[in-house]
Design a protein around this motif. Structure first.
Motif, mmCIF file in Angstrom:
data_model
loop_
_atom_site.group_PDB
_atom_site.id
_atom_site.type_symbol
_atom_site.label_atom_id
_atom_site.label_comp_id
_atom_site.label_asym_id
_atom_site.label_seq_id
_atom_site.Cartn_x
_atom_site.Cartn_y
_atom_site.Cartn_z
ATOM 1 N N GLU C 201 0.852 -1.574 0.004
ATOM 2 C CA GLU C 201 -0.138 0.322 -0.017
ATOM 3 C C GLU C 201 0.776 1.208 -0.196
ATOM 4 O OE1 GLU C 201 -3.002 0.625 -0.203
ATOM 5 O OE2 GLU C 201 -4.193 -1.693 0.027
ATOM 6 N N VAL C 202 0.542 2.624 -0.567
ATOM 7 C CA VAL C 202 1.060 3.657 -0.437
ATOM 8 C C VAL C 202 1.562 3.819 0.429
ATOM 9 C CG1 VAL C 202 1.372 5.502 -1.885
ATOM 10 C CG2 VAL C 202 0.641 4.061 -3.039
ATOM 11 N N TYR C 203 0.441 4.337 1.651
ATOM 12 C CA TYR C 203 0.697 4.749 2.884
ATOM 13 C C TYR C 203 1.618 4.548 3.297
ATOM 14 C CZ TYR C 203 -2.905 1.029 5.118
ATOM 15 O OH TYR C 203 -3.363 0.069 4.619
ATOM 16 N N ARG C 205 4.885 3.228 2.114
ATOM 17 C CA ARG C 205 5.441 3.940 1.658
ATOM 18 C C ARG C 205 5.723 4.816 1.578
ATOM 19 N NH1 ARG C 205 6.752 4.943 -5.009
ATOM 20 N NH2 ARG C 205 3.954 4.584 -4.429
#
Lengths: 343, 340, 318
Positions: C201-203, C205
């Motif tokens: 998930e982007v969050y 990263r």
């Protein structure tokens, strides 16, 4: 804007091994996302990085921040080599260089409040505690144009534009020198894009930030950048002042890109002559020899097959393009590495 | 309002779509009327939530009947789509109107070969046998500019690039020679150079076949290049329409002006060496469950030049000359220079 | 060609415009509700899950106050009263030793639930930890850990439990341990699968880009977001654990007489089915009811915790 170089890359490579299975045959089993980039970003400037999907611009941005491991070349930040940085030093880099991500709906942890998200850098680096921390969060929210009272809310209660502002606030919490905006406006509505672009410009002036603005949207890049770099299949193929690259591009790919951008002026649209490229972008696992653009270039000629063009000064001061039309300069495929053909 | 004197391919009259939501009825489309002539391209422009996509889904009966109430008339070559029996509607969908959606990846079935998907559409509306249908499919793929038509028939969607997939979808949409092509954000997910190719392709095919095209997009640049006529949608209504020159060069409604002003201008970014801030439209579009009483743009309007703005909904009225074939109209109490 | 999905009406949007103070308009934010409270609220709306939860709470309370509630002790033998059918004096009847079955069912609840919770507790803690590490770090860590899990998983559960009990000896405590060990792989797999998704998930990263350590990422971002399937699995495993304890006791390996245990009571009652059905019936019903409720609760939780289902549910009535 001083001439001091803040971020710099030399021969940067990010290669991913491919499994070799499946539909696209990789001749040497390597996906060359970033394939030899030399770049200097001057302190205080906004460098726009454009290219189409698969050109490696996002990977380059992530690599510069050491979020993706590079497989070759070097990166330096503030004069220090950060290519192999680990541990405490790497953590310090994280404070000084931040990123704003593309998807405002995915870049915020849905289970953390806005306050918790924005204050994370403060906690990680031990910058503020207790009441100071809350005060700083309020300060940051105001800075990006949000009401500090919303700090206790969860991301799903906000619109895309507001979430993106939260993401920007988080990126700014540690008072970074360098910010990478990776397609930061792509997922937003047109009118909201304008708001965020204005915000980024204001913040840059106010805080003296250095920005790397990555986007496929040429109009937005032209609007916000001091200099523009154009990427194609893992290489920077043109770079220079925004005006120069925007009005007088020296590399055929840039020319085609600019001519393909639709403008909201019907008369201009009818009159303009568009350069329509044939074919599709080759796979980054099977990069053409010589000039990688030669498979689609309308001006391809002899040297393009064999010699991989290097960036050379051409056009306006500070402008460079990698194209043999301006003189054959580069690395021939048949010669040993590093030998430059005589122009 | 017709653009040409011949019978229009599509004539939409007072289209309204109401969706049943847990939060109450959502008035997603409120009184949309336009027509498309043969060989004409009408662009429907708006941001997310403006109702532009829902309006065309309603036309083709693609909204679930349980939650959507559609009223109005939509005459496709004289026959009302909204009054059709489901069986007739199904017959009409291929040969009457072809549709191209935004995301090339999800519009194609990933487990079926390209050939099968094309042939399925062809055989549903004609009585060709498989071999003949395959030949026709290969012809179509050639027409949309795919390099190896016969070979592509046996490939699967994931083997093609986004641009190639979108071409396949256009081929499917065209497979029964429809009189009308509807493209819903058909190039939004594509790179700008590929977008240029696809736009060229559609324009060429349109000229060849004399189709009417409805092009839905939020990108005013694309509109400028491809449209004869433009409709600007906001809050489920048409707030401005006219020829593409009228609407984009002489925008009259404050929303249209706001939309144009918010675009970074590639052609002329700097004025006297300084890049100005983009003019923004503050706030967010209204929720369809909670539309304002008066002018739908009133809560965000920077002009508000008339007392009626807050309470009375302005009708779509002609601005400028009424004598031309396609008058320029806007739904606002305030034109340039204050109240009307 | 499939039709495009219907675009949902605008999600509720914060009343403030995108720039402070520039948007007129009276819409205000809904009062903030922490996620877990919202979860409970949504769960309450599902009738079967709500009822199941209440029954389970009742059973747990019964376990806590078992000694007070049971009219008699579990081992009060009374030969004159043996094999009495249900009556006012003995609502569930008496068994072949004259013991009050109602009391034994109540007290047996404690045994079953304690073993169940202990077993699932062991499996949860160890399995989740293994799955977390395997899913997050991948590569050789993943390979090694999951191959061990595969080996454990390959054993038929009952056989494995029997083997463990053979080594350690019978009894409730060891039963809990055996069941716990048998269930570790399922928790590891569920956790690993969930973590694999959340890891990308982007969050995650984004937090890494801010300098967060692996530990912080795992504890504050990955685990909380990977939790829903684990929670569902916990409820379902509790059901199976109760059943497993009953089975093992039935086989004579679990709880030993004279301790009351539903499984044991079933085993003892089996021989009397034709003359005194109540010996086996009531403990059997107890097992059935408890297992059913855990399953229903698990199902309800699964719906509520699935983000897509949840948005649909949360939208109504606000």
């Amino acid at each position: 804007m001083s001439g001091e170089v803040l971020v710099s890359a030399r021969g940067l490579e990010v290669h991913f091994p491919t499994g070799g299975r499946g539909f696209r045959k990789a001749p040497d089993g390597v996906l060359r996302a970033v394939d030899g980039v030399d770049l200097d970003i001057v302190r205080g400037e906004t460098l726009g990085l454009v290219g189409e999907s698969g050109c490696g611009k996002s990977t380059l941005g992530n690599a510069l921040l050491r979020l993706v491991p590079s497989t070759g070349g070097s990166i330096s930040f503030g004069g220090t080599d950060i290519t192999g940085l680990q541990g405490r030093r790497l953590k310090e880099l994280r404070r000084r260089a931040g990123m704003v991500f593309q998807d405002p709906f995915a870049s915020l942890d849905p289970r953390r409040t806005v306050a918790q998200t924005v204050s994370e850098p403060l906690e990680v680096h031990g910058l503020r505690k207790g009441r100071d921390k809350a005060a700083r969060v309020a300060e940051l929210l105001e800075l990006v144009g949000l009401d500090p009272a919303v700090a206790g809310r969860y991301p799903h209660e906000f619109s895309g534009g507001q979430r993106q502002r939260v993401g920007i606030a988080r990126a700014l919490a540690g008072e970074p020198d360098f910010l990478v905006c990776d397609e930061a406006i792509a997922s937003l509505d047109v009118s909201v894009q304008a708001q965020v672009l204005n915000l980024l410009r204001r913040l840059q002036r106010q805080l003296g930030l250095t920005l790397l603005f990555i986007s496929h949207d040429l109009s937005a890049v032209r609007h916000i950048s001091d200099r523009i770099a154009v990427m194609y299949l893992g290489r920077v193929v043109e770079i220079g002042p925004a005006d120069a690259v925007g009005t007088d591009p020296q590399m055929p790919y840039t020319q085609a890109l600019l001519s393909a951008v639709p403008l909201p002026h019907p008369k201009l649209e009818r009159e303009r002559k568009r350069i329509v490229l044939t074919g599709d972008v080759p796979s980054a696992a099977a990069v053409p020899s010589g000039c990688r653009f030669r498979t689609r270039c309308p001006y391809v000629f002899e040297p393009c097959d064999d010699v991989d063009p290097a960036l050379q000064p051409v056009g306006a001061p500070g402008q460079q393009a990698a194209c043999h039309l301006h003189g054959v300069v580069g690395t021939p495929a048949t010669a040993p590495e590093g030998v430059t053909a005589t122009p | 309002m017709t653009g040409t004197t011949a019978t229009p391919v599509l004539e939409v009259e007072d289209l309204r779509v109401r969706l049943r939501t847990p939060r109450g009825p959502a008035h997603v489309v409120n009184g949309l009327s336009y027509s498309v002539g043969a060989g004409e391209t009408v662009a429907v422009v708006g941001e997310s939530g403006s109702g532009k996509s829902v309006s065309v889904l309603a036309l083709l009966g693609l909204l679930p009947a349980r939650v959507a109430t559609v009223t109005g008339r939509a005459l496709l070559q004289g026959e009302d789509l909204l009054a059709m029996a489901p069986e007739r509607l199904r017959q009409v969908r291929g040969p009457g109107a072809g549709m191209v959606f935004q995301d090339p990846m999800t519009s194609l079935n990933p487990v079926l070969s390209i050939g099968r998907q094309l042939v399925e559409g062809i055989r549903a509306h004609t009585d060709m046998d498989k071999a003949a249908a395959r030949r026709r499919a290969a012809d179509l793929l050639g027409e949309v500019g795919l390099p190896d038509p016969a070979g592509t028939l046996d490939r699967y969607p994931h083997e093609l690039s986004g641009g190639m997939r979108q071409r396949v979808i256009i081929a499917i949409a065209l497979s029964n020679s429809p009189a009308l092509l509807i493209a819903d954000e058909a190039t939004t997910a594509l790179d700008v150079t590929v977008q240029a190719q696809i736009i060229d392709l559609v324009e060429g095919l349109q000229a060849e076949r004399g189709m009417g095209v409805v092009w839905i997009t939020h990108d005013l640049g694309v509109v400028a290049g491809i449209a004869d006529r433009v409709l600007v949608m906001y809050g489920g209504r048409c707030v401005e329409d006219g020829t593409v020159d009228d609407v984009l060069e002489r925008p009259s409604h404050p929303y249209t002006r706001g939309l144009l002003g918010a675009l970074p201008d590639l052609a002329q970014p700097a004025v006297d060496g300084v890049v100005p801030d983009l003019a923004t439209v503050p706030g967010v579009p209204p929720a369809p469950t909670d539309l304002p009483e008066g002018c739908v743009f009133w809560p965000r309007c920077p002009v508000r030049g008339d007392a009626r703005c807050e309470t009375e909904q302005p009708p779509l009225a002609v601005i400028g000359s009424a004598d031309v074939a396609l008058p320029h109209r806007a739904a606002t109490w305030c034109t340039e220079g204050g109240a009307r | 060609m499939t039709g495009a999905p219907v675009p949902p009406p605008d999600a509720p949007v914060a009343g403030q415009g995108d720039a402070k103070g520039t948007s007129p308009g009276p819409t205000t934010l809904r009062p903030a509700r922490p996620r877990w409270r919202e979860t409970l609220g949504l769960l309450a709306r599902n009738p079967t899950a709500a009822v199941a939860s209440l029954v389970l709470i009742g059973i747990v309370l019964m376990t806590i106050f078992d000694e007070t509630l049971a009219p008699q002790g579990p081992s009060e033998v009374s030969v004159e009263d043996r094999l009495q059918s249900p009556s006012w004096a003995h609502p569930f009847g008496t068994d072949d030793l004259g013991r009050d079955i109602l009391s034994r069912v109540i007290l047996g609840a404690g045994v079953s639930l304690r073993v169940g919770f202990l077993a699932v507790g062991i499996a949860l803690v160890i399995g989740t930890l293994i799955g977390l590490l395997a899913g997050y770090y991948g590569r050789w860590v993943d390979d090694v850990l999951m191959r061990v899990m595969d080996m454990l998983f390959a054993f038929p559960a009952v056989l494995l439990a029997i083997a463990i009990l053979a080594v350690r000896g019978a009894g409730s405590g060891n039963t809990a341990l055996a069941i716990g060990i048998v269930y570790i792989p399922i928790f590891a797999r569920v956790t690993r699968a969930s973590v694999l998704g959340v890891r990308e998930e982007v969050y995650v990263r984004a937090s890494r880009s801010v300098g967060a350590s692996d530990f912080r990422l795992l504890t504050r971002h990955v685990l909380p977001n990977a939790a829903p399937p684990i929670i569902v699995q916990t409820s379902i495993s509790l059901a199976f654990a109760v059943l497993a304890e009953a089975a093992l006791s039935f086989l004579g390996l679990g709880t030993q007489p004279p301790n009351p245990s539903w499984g044991l009571m079933l085993a003892e009652g089996r021989g009397f089915i034709d003359i005194a059905w109540w010996l086996a019936f009531f403990p059997g019903m107890a097992i059935f009811l408890t297992v059913l409720c855990f399953n229903l609760l698990g199902d309800g939780l699964r719906d509520v915790l699935d983000p897509r289902q949840r948005t649909l549910m949360a939208g109504s009535g606000r």
